[in-house]
Design a protein around this motif. Structure first.
Motif, mmCIF file in Angstrom:
data_model
loop_
_atom_site.group_PDB
_atom_site.id
_atom_site.type_symbol
_atom_site.label_atom_id
_atom_site.label_comp_id
_atom_site.label_asym_id
_atom_site.label_seq_id
_atom_site.Cartn_x
_atom_site.Cartn_y
_atom_site.Cartn_z
ATOM 1 N N GLY A 285 -5.612 11.270 -18.127
ATOM 2 C CA GLY A 285 -5.390 12.668 -17.744
ATOM 3 C C GLY A 285 -3.990 13.171 -18.038
ATOM 4 N N PHE A 286 -3.053 12.269 -18.391
ATOM 5 C CA PHE A 286 -1.641 12.592 -18.667
ATOM 6 C C PHE A 286 -0.948 13.272 -17.494
ATOM 7 N N ASN A 287 -1.519 13.130 -16.272
ATOM 8 C CA ASN A 287 -0.877 13.686 -15.084
ATOM 9 C C ASN A 287 0.084 12.657 -14.494
ATOM 10 N N THR A 288 1.139 13.140 -13.870
ATOM 11 C CA THR A 288 2.143 12.262 -13.271
ATOM 12 C C THR A 288 1.591 11.650 -11.987
ATOM 13 N N LEU A 289 1.815 10.343 -11.815
ATOM 14 C CA LEU A 289 1.343 9.620 -10.638
ATOM 15 C C LEU A 289 2.484 9.424 -9.656
ATOM 16 N N ALA A 290 2.169 9.303 -8.375
ATOM 17 C CA ALA A 290 3.202 9.068 -7.352
ATOM 18 C C ALA A 290 2.593 8.349 -6.155
ATOM 19 N N PHE A 291 3.293 7.308 -5.703
ATOM 20 C CA PHE A 291 2.863 6.634 -4.472
ATOM 21 C C PHE A 291 3.131 7.568 -3.294
ATOM 22 N N PRO A 292 2.137 7.760 -2.417
ATOM 23 C CA PRO A 292 2.348 8.644 -1.266
ATOM 24 C C PRO A 292 3.332 8.045 -0.270
ATOM 25 N N SER A 293 3.790 8.877 0.648
ATOM 26 C CA SER A 293 4.683 8.433 1.726
ATOM 27 C C SER A 293 4.062 7.253 2.448
ATOM 28 N N MET A 294 4.914 6.333 2.904
ATOM 29 C CA MET A 294 4.407 5.138 3.586
ATOM 30 C C MET A 294 3.766 5.469 4.929
ATOM 31 N N ARG A 295 3.938 6.694 5.404
ATOM 32 C CA ARG A 295 3.257 7.103 6.634
ATOM 33 C C ARG A 295 1.792 7.428 6.344
ATOM 34 N N ARG A 296 1.492 7.765 5.070
ATOM 35 C CA ARG A 296 0.120 8.075 4.671
ATOM 36 C C ARG A 296 -0.447 6.861 3.956
ATOM 37 N N GLN A 310 -8.901 -5.995 -13.243
ATOM 38 C CA GLN A 310 -9.117 -7.046 -14.230
ATOM 39 C C GLN A 310 -7.925 -7.177 -15.177
ATOM 40 N N CYS A 311 -7.280 -6.027 -15.471
ATOM 41 C CA CYS A 311 -6.192 -6.047 -16.460
ATOM 42 C C CYS A 311 -4.848 -5.580 -15.917
ATOM 43 N N GLY A 312 -4.847 -4.757 -14.857
ATOM 44 C CA GLY A 312 -3.594 -4.264 -14.281
ATOM 45 C C GLY A 312 -3.145 -2.912 -14.791
ATOM 46 N N HIS A 313 -3.920 -2.269 -15.680
ATOM 47 C CA HIS A 313 -3.537 -0.943 -16.161
ATOM 48 C C HIS A 313 -3.664 0.089 -15.048
ATOM 49 N N VAL A 314 -2.603 0.868 -14.861
ATOM 50 C CA VAL A 314 -2.548 1.860 -13.785
ATOM 51 C C VAL A 314 -2.911 3.233 -14.333
ATOM 52 N N HIS A 315 -3.804 3.934 -13.633
ATOM 53 C CA HIS A 315 -4.271 5.269 -14.010
ATOM 54 C C HIS A 315 -4.224 6.172 -12.787
#
Length: 422
Positions: A285-296, A310-315
């Motif tokens: 999707g070419f969208n930027t990814l972000a880990f949410p706040s650790m409270r969520r 299986q491979c570790g590719h992040v999407h």
């Protein structure tokens, strides 16, 4: 609720002995930490010593006579040998130690109330339908009040009447020096890691601890009548990283010194922001990814990173390769990675935010399989090697943040992020 890093803040606690943390909870209980029921518990020097040590031994002719002896205002352990004979060991005050008790009971003698760990459960409702195997008064820990603040663990805890009762069916025996000892129904198991709780840690051997603190090899099954062999070369002293299993919940013991070397929540938050600042992108999707706040930490959001285990590719989340049989639920059990065509589980990634479970302060680069909890390489490698007790006679490696049994060849996978195209 105090934050985990407060365990090593001298201004909060005059003397910190250690902290005990329940394996499975990612920072707190599902419905929040309250009172004595919480995911972690700090053991601190008490204003006044409350430790006890064995003193007088009485051999009573009947359980009724034993009850009369043990009704005094002092601690005692009763060993019922038969209907005709009970041995009562009285305990006297020990001004050199502090006693802390752990168990399922909510009665006042219990300092740390624990409930059964159900892998992957998100609420207390998930755990309440399970018949508990944890003893109401599971174990007690004695901490020396003076340096080096040695902590020793014993099976069974004293109840509201200051008594411990080992009935006819409990495993019990007379020792070579004429003292009594015994085991609780489902036992208290302890494992001390080799090389401490560091990035060089290796699994130790699980042992059973008796009521008097002696060390034994494991019984054939958890509640078998026949005790294991005594291991005189080993001690019931807890060390940084010791694991305590209560047959339904496993606790990680962290010393004050060990916690001082552990990454803080502030450090984990900085690592999260560092990953997000690199603006990893979804290759589809070419969208930027972000880990949410650790409270969520339970509901995925739009920018949530997902991984093909299986491979570790992040999407990001998308429907590419989502075959008909997987369309009913978001988390496909066998999705095909668009990058390398590897087939396997496709799950959201969650940062492990219980800092006490980390063996180092390195960046979170690896995810446990199949739950998707993310931590450092060495932390993932350590927990994937630890056989945690499961049920009455099996062991398996599990994610420390949710207790799910690990799967796959290693139990974890290295994450492969794609950077921004610009």
């Amino acid at each position: 609720t105090r934050k985990p890093q407060a365990f090593s803040t001298v201004t909060v606690f005059p003397v910190n002995y250690a902290a005990a943390q329940t394996i499975m909870y990612n920072g707190s209980l599902p419905n929040g930490d309250r009172g004595r029921r919480k995911s972690r518990f700090a053991l601190c020097k008490r204003p006044k010593a409350n430790g006890v040590k064995p003193s007088t031994v009485h051999i009573a002719c009947s359980p009724q006579a034993a009850k009369a002896i043990s009704n005094k205002d002092q601690h005692s352990i009763s060993y019922t040998l038969s209907r005709a004979q009970t041995v009562v060991v009285e305990y006297t005050h020990d001004s050199n130690t502090d006693m802390f008790q752990i168990g399922r009971s909510t009665e006042s003698p219990i300092d740390f109330v624990v409930t059964d760990t159900v892998a992957g459960s998100q609420s207390n409702a998930d755990t309440q339908s399970v018949q508990s195997t944890i003893s109401r008064f599971a174990c007690r820990i004695m901490c020396q009040r003076t340096p080096p603040y040695t902590a020793r663990i014993y099976a069974a805890g004293f109840d509201s009447s200051k008594n411990i009762f080992l009935g006819e069916k409990a495993a019990k025996w007379k020792t070579s020096d004429g003292q009594m000892d015994g085991l609780t129904t489902n036992g208290v198991l302890v494992m001390h890691p080799r090389n401490g709780f560091t990035q060089d840690s290796k699994p130790g051997v699980w042992r059973e601890i008796s009521v008097c603190g002696n060390v034994f090899t494991l019984r054939e099954t958890r509640s078998a009548q026949q005790r294991g062999k005594m291991v005189e070369s080993e001690s019931q002293e807890l060390v940084d990283g010791s694991l305590i299993d209560l047959c339904g919940a496993t606790l990680l013991w962290r010393t004050a010194d060990g916690l001082a070397r552990t990454p803080t929540l502030k450090h984990l938050e900085a690592l999260r922001q560092e990953i997000n600042a690199a603006r990893p992108q979804c290759p589809v999707g070419f969208n930027t990814l972000a880990f949410p706040s650790m409270r969520r930490k339970d509901t995925p959001d739009e920018k949530q990173p997902w991984v093909y285990l299986q491979c570790g590719h992040v999407h990001g989340y998308h429907n590419w390769g989502n075959h008909r049989e997987e369309r009913e639920g978001r988390e496909g059990r066998s999705r095909e990675c668009p990058m390398c065509r590897a087939k396997g589980p496709y799950v959201p990634l969650w940062l492990g935010c219980e800092a006490g479970f980390y063996v180092d302060a390195a960046p979170p680069t690896h995810a446990f399989n199949p739950c998707g909890h993310v931590c450092s390489d060495k932390t993932a490698a350590f927990w994937s090697q630890i056989p945690l007790p499961h049920g009455t006679h099996t062991f398996h490696a599990a994610c420390p943040f949710c207790a799910q049994q690990l799967s796959g060849e290693q139990g974890f996978v290295r994450l492969i992020f794609q950077g921004p195209l610009d």
